[in-house]
Design a protein around this motif. Structure first.
Motif, mmCIF file in Angstrom:
data_model
loop_
_atom_site.group_PDB
_atom_site.id
_atom_site.type_symbol
_atom_site.label_atom_id
_atom_site.label_comp_id
_atom_site.label_asym_id
_atom_site.label_seq_id
_atom_site.Cartn_x
_atom_site.Cartn_y
_atom_site.Cartn_z
ATOM 1 N N THR A 164 -6.809 6.598 15.249
ATOM 2 C CA THR A 164 -6.543 5.259 14.721
ATOM 3 C C THR A 164 -6.230 5.309 13.232
ATOM 4 O O THR A 164 -5.310 4.626 12.754
ATOM 5 N N THR A 165 -6.982 6.113 12.490
ATOM 6 C CA THR A 165 -6.769 6.222 11.043
ATOM 7 C C THR A 165 -5.380 6.766 10.731
ATOM 8 O O THR A 165 -4.679 6.268 9.844
ATOM 9 N N VAL A 166 -4.967 7.794 11.454
ATOM 10 C CA VAL A 166 -3.645 8.384 11.243
ATOM 11 C C VAL A 166 -2.552 7.362 11.545
ATOM 12 O O VAL A 166 -1.607 7.187 10.751
ATOM 13 N N ALA A 167 -2.659 6.683 12.692
ATOM 14 C CA ALA A 167 -1.625 5.730 13.089
ATOM 15 C C ALA A 167 -1.545 4.553 12.113
ATOM 16 O O ALA A 167 -0.453 4.177 11.668
ATOM 17 N N VAL A 168 -2.698 3.970 11.765
ATOM 18 C CA VAL A 168 -2.702 2.801 10.880
ATOM 19 C C VAL A 168 -2.228 3.172 9.479
ATOM 20 O O VAL A 168 -1.415 2.459 8.873
ATOM 21 N N THR A 169 -2.718 4.308 8.960
ATOM 22 C CA THR A 169 -2.295 4.753 7.626
ATOM 23 C C THR A 169 -0.795 4.978 7.591
ATOM 24 O O THR A 169 -0.099 4.559 6.654
ATOM 25 N N SER A 170 -0.279 5.645 8.609
ATOM 26 C CA SER A 170 1.154 5.933 8.680
ATOM 27 C C SER A 170 1.966 4.648 8.723
ATOM 28 O O SER A 170 3.008 4.530 8.054
ATOM 29 N N ARG A 171 1.519 3.679 9.494
ATOM 30 C CA ARG A 171 2.272 2.429 9.617
ATOM 31 C C ARG A 171 2.239 1.638 8.308
ATOM 32 O O ARG A 171 3.244 1.049 7.918
ATOM 33 N N LEU A 172 1.094 1.607 7.652
ATOM 34 C CA LEU A 172 1.011 0.912 6.372
ATOM 35 C C LEU A 172 1.906 1.583 5.333
ATOM 36 O O LEU A 172 2.549 0.901 4.528
ATOM 37 N N GLN A 173 1.952 2.915 5.351
ATOM 38 C CA GLN A 173 2.818 3.637 4.416
ATOM 39 C C GLN A 173 4.283 3.322 4.658
ATOM 40 O O GLN A 173 5.088 3.310 3.720
ATOM 41 N N ARG A 174 4.637 3.047 5.919
ATOM 42 C CA ARG A 174 6.031 2.744 6.260
ATOM 43 C C ARG A 174 6.332 1.251 6.189
ATOM 44 O O ARG A 174 7.432 0.820 6.515
ATOM 45 N N GLY A 175 5.314 0.454 5.809
ATOM 46 C CA GLY A 175 5.526 -0.973 5.645
ATOM 47 C C GLY A 175 5.658 -1.750 6.928
ATOM 48 O O GLY A 175 6.327 -2.789 6.969
#
Length: 333
Positions: A246-257
């Motif tokens: 979950t942390t990887v997916a959410v962090t990645s999505r936030l980084q990509r806006g």
């Protein structure tokens, strides 16, 4: 018994799902299976856990208190499973789902705190409530997010709940142990049909049901370790891999806006496959990672004085290292 019942119920639900057209169809973006795969596997898991839990209760030490304690876990789990089933069949927006999850979690937290069945307490009811609600909602969504690979979630859930059983049984918390081992067996029975290539999917109905079960069991466990941070570390170690996903997916999505609730091929399993792993190999790697963290949790519980602090530090370093490594793998194809 739970393995057999769950396996038979899963077969029945697969046939029913195909008959009514409740299938997950490939779209060549996130859903890359060759043929439509039926949902409703989560209904089979839920039925298996509920039937066998109440059966075990009636055949053993049945009391009104034990019936209430079991119901306080199973009935909210059924409610979340029902919402998940509606989402599987018709689709729901993220915010109504989150609101329903939060309301259910608040109800469960009030029950746990008022009945004194919260394993570890901060000594402040307001703080206990906030942390409990956050944990329940977080675990439910972690399991739901993690259900993105054939056999990945069901195998990992079987490992987590098996470790929960060993801790609870050794600690004399037999209600927790019974529900944990029934959930483990039901997950394995479903895994028979869910392993790659999957014949049926768990869906939100199963992921949210299991998520609430695991969330409540991990905070009902009272290992009695001193200092108390060792007891608080056990649920985090048991849930380390789904939380990492979950942390990887959410962090990645936030980084990509983009919204964290947006689906995508940016989970641990997808990143492992971009590194050259096949689907089945990726599932084995995730199971191995989960077994390692659960093994660390068991070691902390068994030898808290000799291994507790060193293992917590080492697993924390390992978790952060894995987070950094997975985030370096491209989030898209």
């Amino acid at each position: 018994m739970s393995i057999v019942l769950s396996g038979l119920l899963t077969l029945a639900m697969r046939r029913f799902a195909l008959r009514i057209g409740a299938t997950d169809k490939p779209d060549m973006q996130r859903k890359t299976q060759i043929e439509p795969v039926p949902y409703l596997g989560g209904v089979a898991i839920s039925l298996s856990v509920v039937i066998l839990s109440f059966l075990a209760l009636f055949l053993s030490d049945f009391t009104r208190q034990n019936f209430w304690l079991a119901s306080s876990v199973l009935l909210p789990a059924i409610a979340l499973s029902t919402m998940g089933l509606i989402d599987d069949l018709h689709g729901l927006q993220p915010w109504p789902r989150l609101l329903f999850q939060s309301t259910t979690a608040l109800l469960v937290s009030v029950i746990l705190i008022s009945t004194g069945t919260l394993g570890q307490s901060f000594g402040n009811q307001a703080l206990d409530t906030v942390v409990t609600v956050f944990w329940i909602v977080g675990v439910c969504n972690s399991i739901n997010f993690f259900d993105n690979l054939d056999g990945g979630a069901s195998g990992t859930v079987a490992i987590i709940t098996s470790a929960l059983f060993l801790i609870a049984f050794d600690n004399g918390q037999f209600l927790v142990a019974t529900l944990a081992i029934i959930t483990a067996g039901s997950s394995i029975g479903f895994l028979i049909w869910n392993k790659s290539p999957a014949k049926i999917y768990m869906g939100d109905a199963g992921a949210l049901f299991i998520g609430l079960i695991i969330a409540v069991l991990t905070i009902r466990i009272d290992p009695g370790l001193a200092p108390t941070y060792k007891s608080f570390a056990l649920p985090l170690l048991l849930m380390a891999v789904p939380i990492l996903d979950t942390t990887v997916a959410v962090t990645s999505r936030l980084q990509r806006g983009i919204s964290p609730f947006t689906g995508g091929r940016d989970h641990l399993s997808h990143r492992l496959m971009r590194e050259g792993c096949e689907r089945r190999s990726a599932a084995f790697i995730l199971w191995g990672m989960s077994a390692a963290f659960c093994g660390a949790a068991l070691a902390v519980y068994r030898w808290p004085d000799a291994l507790g602090l060193p293992l917590i530090i080492l697993t924390g370093i390992a978790w952060i290292s894995l987070l950094a490594w997975f985030l370096r793998i491209p989030a898209t194809d």
